[in-house]
Design a protein around this motif. Structure first.
Motif, PDB file in Angstrom:
ATOM      1  N   ALA A  59      24.261 106.132  20.741  1.00 54.17           N
ATOM      2  CA  ALA A  59      24.724 106.117  21.799  1.00 54.17           C
ATOM      3  C   ALA A  59      26.073 105.048  22.046  1.00 54.17           C
ATOM      4  N   GLN A  60      25.867 103.605  21.516  1.00 53.39           N
ATOM      5  CA  GLN A  60      26.802 102.883  21.768  1.00 53.39           C
ATOM      6  C   GLN A  60      28.067 102.908  20.529  1.00 53.39           C
ATOM      7  N   LYS A  61      27.570 103.658  19.349  1.00 55.90           N
ATOM      8  CA  LYS A  61      28.596 103.516  18.380  1.00 55.90           C
ATOM      9  C   LYS A  61      29.723 104.050  18.863  1.00 55.90           C
ATOM     10  N   GLU A  62      31.050 103.892  18.391  1.00 52.43           N
ATOM     11  CA  GLU A  62      32.277 104.380  18.567  1.00 52.43           C
ATOM     12  C   GLU A  62      32.317 106.014  17.869  1.00 52.43           C
ATOM     13  N   ASP A  63      32.828 106.665  18.612  1.00 54.88           N
ATOM     14  CA  ASP A  63      33.270 108.188  18.151  1.00 54.88           C
ATOM     15  C   ASP A  63      34.672 108.093  17.457  1.00 54.88           C
ATOM     16  N   VAL A  64      34.500 108.177  15.941  1.00 53.71           N
ATOM     17  CA  VAL A  64      35.706 108.161  15.220  1.00 53.71           C
ATOM     18  C   VAL A  64      35.807 109.658  14.805  1.00 53.71           C
ATOM     19  N   VAL A  65      37.170 109.841  14.780  1.00 51.30           N
ATOM     20  CA  VAL A  65      37.541 111.162  14.117  1.00 51.30           C
ATOM     21  C   VAL A  65      38.810 110.619  12.949  1.00 51.30           C
ATOM     22  N   PRO A  66      38.498 111.127  11.779  1.00 51.50           N
ATOM     23  CA  PRO A  66      39.544 110.562  10.697  1.00 51.50           C
ATOM     24  C   PRO A  66      40.748 111.352  11.139  1.00 51.50           C
ATOM     25  N   ILE A  73      37.485 121.711  14.264  1.00 47.79           N
ATOM     26  CA  ILE A  73      36.239 121.891  13.433  1.00 47.79           C
ATOM     27  C   ILE A  73      35.411 120.905  13.249  1.00 47.79           C
ATOM     28  N   PHE A  74      36.027 119.664  12.849  1.00 53.52           N
ATOM     29  CA  PHE A  74      35.232 118.457  12.863  1.00 53.52           C
ATOM     30  C   PHE A  74      34.406 118.197  13.995  1.00 53.52           C
ATOM     31  N   MET A  75      34.825 118.495  15.180  1.00 50.25           N
ATOM     32  CA  MET A  75      34.189 118.142  16.489  1.00 50.25           C
ATOM     33  C   MET A  75      33.126 118.895  16.498  1.00 50.25           C
ATOM     34  N   ILE A  76      33.231 120.407  16.353  1.00 45.92           N
ATOM     35  CA  ILE A  76      32.189 121.300  16.736  1.00 45.92           C
ATOM     36  C   ILE A  76      30.950 121.477  15.606  1.00 45.92           C
ATOM     37  N   ALA A  77      31.217 120.986  14.376  1.00 41.47           N
ATOM     38  CA  ALA A  77      30.330 121.350  13.391  1.00 41.47           C
ATOM     39  C   ALA A  77      28.996 120.731  13.671  1.00 41.47           C
ATOM     40  N   PRO A  78      28.589 119.455  14.349  1.00 47.33           N
ATOM     41  CA  PRO A  78      27.493 118.961  14.533  1.00 47.33           C
ATOM     42  C   PRO A  78      26.609 119.988  15.513  1.00 47.33           C
ATOM     43  N   GLY A  79      27.294 120.673  16.512  1.00 49.37           N
ATOM     44  CA  GLY A  79      26.951 121.587  17.481  1.00 49.37           C
ATOM     45  C   GLY A  79      26.404 122.873  16.644  1.00 49.37           C
ATOM     46  N   ILE A 122      28.774 122.819   6.101  1.00 53.89           N
ATOM     47  CA  ILE A 122      30.037 123.314   5.345  1.00 53.89           C
ATOM     48  C   ILE A 122      31.227 123.121   6.085  1.00 53.89           C
ATOM     49  N   MET A 123      30.889 123.307   7.306  1.00 51.57           N
ATOM     50  CA  MET A 123      32.158 123.105   8.387  1.00 51.57           C
ATOM     51  C   MET A 123      32.584 121.357   8.297  1.00 51.57           C
ATOM     52  N   ALA A 124      31.544 120.520   8.559  1.00 47.55           N
ATOM     53  CA  ALA A 124      31.736 119.249   8.519  1.00 47.55           C
ATOM     54  C   ALA A 124      32.426 118.760   7.335  1.00 47.55           C
ATOM     55  N   GLY A 125      31.723 119.270   6.096  1.00 45.38           N
ATOM     56  CA  GLY A 125      32.298 118.627   4.890  1.00 45.38           C
ATOM     57  C   GLY A 125      33.791 119.216   4.330  1.00 45.38           C
ATOM     58  N   TRP A 126      34.327 120.244   4.954  1.00 43.52           N
ATOM     59  CA  TRP A 126      35.610 120.893   4.619  1.00 43.52           C
ATOM     60  C   TRP A 126      36.556 120.067   5.542  1.00 43.52           C
ATOM     61  N   ALA A 127      36.194 119.913   6.878  1.00 46.99           N
ATOM     62  CA  ALA A 127      36.994 119.280   8.109  1.00 46.99           C
ATOM     63  C   ALA A 127      37.008 117.994   7.861  1.00 46.99           C
ATOM     64  N   SER A 128      36.188 117.115   6.983  1.00 53.40           N
ATOM     65  CA  SER A 128      36.420 115.796   7.266  1.00 53.40           C
ATOM     66  C   SER A 128      37.475 115.049   6.404  1.00 53.40           C
ATOM     67  N   PRO A 215      28.255 115.771   3.746  1.00 57.78           N
ATOM     68  CA  PRO A 215      28.992 116.259   4.901  1.00 57.78           C
ATOM     69  C   PRO A 215      29.059 115.178   6.035  1.00 57.78           C
ATOM     70  N   MET A 216      28.041 114.594   6.299  1.00 60.51           N
ATOM     71  CA  MET A 216      28.214 113.532   7.281  1.00 60.51           C
ATOM     72  C   MET A 216      28.741 112.143   7.005  1.00 60.51           C
ATOM     73  N   THR A 217      29.323 111.839   6.010  1.00 63.53           N
ATOM     74  CA  THR A 217      29.910 110.670   5.695  1.00 63.53           C
ATOM     75  C   THR A 217      30.850 110.072   6.749  1.00 63.53           C
ATOM     76  N   GLU A 218      31.852 111.098   7.376  1.00 64.82           N
ATOM     77  CA  GLU A 218      32.793 110.480   8.450  1.00 64.82           C
ATOM     78  C   GLU A 218      32.303 110.739   9.672  1.00 64.82           C
ATOM     79  N   TYR A 219      31.175 110.973  10.044  1.00 64.28           N
ATOM     80  CA  TYR A 219      30.430 110.966  11.489  1.00 64.28           C
ATOM     81  C   TYR A 219      30.114 109.771  11.997  1.00 64.28           C
ATOM     82  N   THR A 220      29.892 109.432  13.214  1.00 64.53           N
ATOM     83  CA  THR A 220      29.440 108.337  13.927  1.00 64.53           C
ATOM     84  C   THR A 220      28.927 108.788  15.148  1.00 64.53           C
ATOM     85  N   GLY A 221      28.140 107.836  15.739  1.00 64.67           N
ATOM     86  CA  GLY A 221      27.745 107.869  17.025  1.00 64.67           C
ATOM     87  C   GLY A 221      26.811 109.090  17.398  1.00 64.67           C
TER      88      GLY A 221
END
Length: 313
Positions: A59-66, A73-79, A122-128, A215-221
């Motif tokens: 919860a306390q980690k920064e939400d970073v989008v490359p 696509i990057f933001m909705i992939a976890p959902g 797949i979406m997370a990998g492509w969008a990152s 696919p989760m390499t660029e994801y945080t928080g």
């Protein structure tokens, strides 16, 4: 109507709590099996607060989008990775009358929706916009295509034996003498499900030591936490499906039906954790060979055996 709504809420709440319990259990089991002392300290007695500490950390980690990422696509992939497993849970019975939605084509619905969850990776990998993420997404796609076939064939075998696609109907038709001659289908279904969840030793799409986190390499928080939660919800789904399709679900002596279901589910979840601790990661060629040269022929053999038994009985 009110009773239906309350039943739905209670069942959904139970299914949402179970993944957290299994996540906490994995910390403890791995700590004992591999002498990992860290998870035993948080909160004092047996590290009871480890799960809370993990939640606070995410919860306390920064939400970073490359900057180069496809932001939407990057933001909705976890959902997309999480929601299908939650939808599947409402069609799986805990007890004879404890199912949120009883569908006549429940097995077809469950298998169809489960396949959507892999699209999140797949979406997370492509969008990152990251070469490691793209490689992980490609591996996820290849793994889905390879292991979906034995998964569906194994499930078709038990549906053929029961003569219905209704999941409660399959449990009602299940008999103890099914255990030996449906064992091959159960093993194939369980292993194929593990591969679709990308759980060790089938975690080539993630492979931390090779492609960081795939696919989760660029994801945080919290978005990274949603990917982790989807993995544990997937374990719950796989354990429940294996239980109701191949182990008789709520059927068992002496204990209440719902308790039998949970005992079987937690046993299978322990097996999932044990496999992670025990076996090394497969190479990509080994993973594909296992699917096409071993699991697909075994699932076809199980389907043929089921047809023979149905004709003779």
């Amino acid at each position: 109507m009110l009773e239906v709504v309350l039943s739905f809420v209670v069942i959904l709440a139970v299914f949402l709590v179970l993944p957290l319990i299994i996540g906490q259990t994995e910390h403890k089991v791995m700590a004992h099996m591999q002498s990992r002392l860290g998870p035993m300290y948080a909160g004092g007695f047996h590290g009871w607060a480890q799960l809370i500490a993990d939640g606070v950390k995410f919860a306390q980690k920064e939400d970073v989008v490359p900057a180069a990422a496809d932001r939407r696509i990057f933001m909705i992939a976890p959902g997309v990775a999480l929601v299908p497993y939650l939808v599947v849970l409402i069609a799986i019975p805990i007890d004879r009358d404890a199912v949120a939605v009883n569908l006549d084509l429940g097995l077809f619905f469950v298998l169809a929706v489960m396949g959507i969850g892999v699209l999140g990776s797949i979406m997370a990998g492509w969008a990152s916009a990251n070469k490691y993420s793209v490689l992980g997404g490609m591996r996820s796609a290849a793994q889905l295509m390879s292991y979906e076939l034995p998964l569906v064939l194994a499930a078709s075998s038990v549906a053929m034996a029961a003569g219905t696609l209704s999941i409660p109907g399959i449990v009602e038709a299940w008999q103890w003498w099914w255990l030996p001659w449906q064992a091959i289908g159960a093993v194939v279904f369980f292993l194929a499900g593990l591969a679709e969840l990308r759980r060790p030793p089938f975690d080539m799409p993630i492979a931390e030591s090779e492609i960081i986190m795939g696919p989760m390499t660029e994801y945080t928080g919290m978005r990274f936490a949603l990917f982790m939660l989807s993995e544990y919800v997937g374990i719950v789904v796989l354990s429940f499906l294996t239980t109701v399709l191949f182990l008789g679900g709520w059927q068992g002596p002496f204990l209440p039906g719902w308790l039998w279901t949970l005992v079987k589910v937690f046993f299978l979840a322990f097996v999932v954790i044990w496999l992670r601790v025990t076996y090394p990661r497969l190479r990509e060629d080994q993973l594909q060979k296992l699917a096409w040269a071993v699991l697909v022929p075994l699932s076809l053999a199980q389907l043929a055996l089921t047809g023979i038994v149905r004709v003779l009985t």
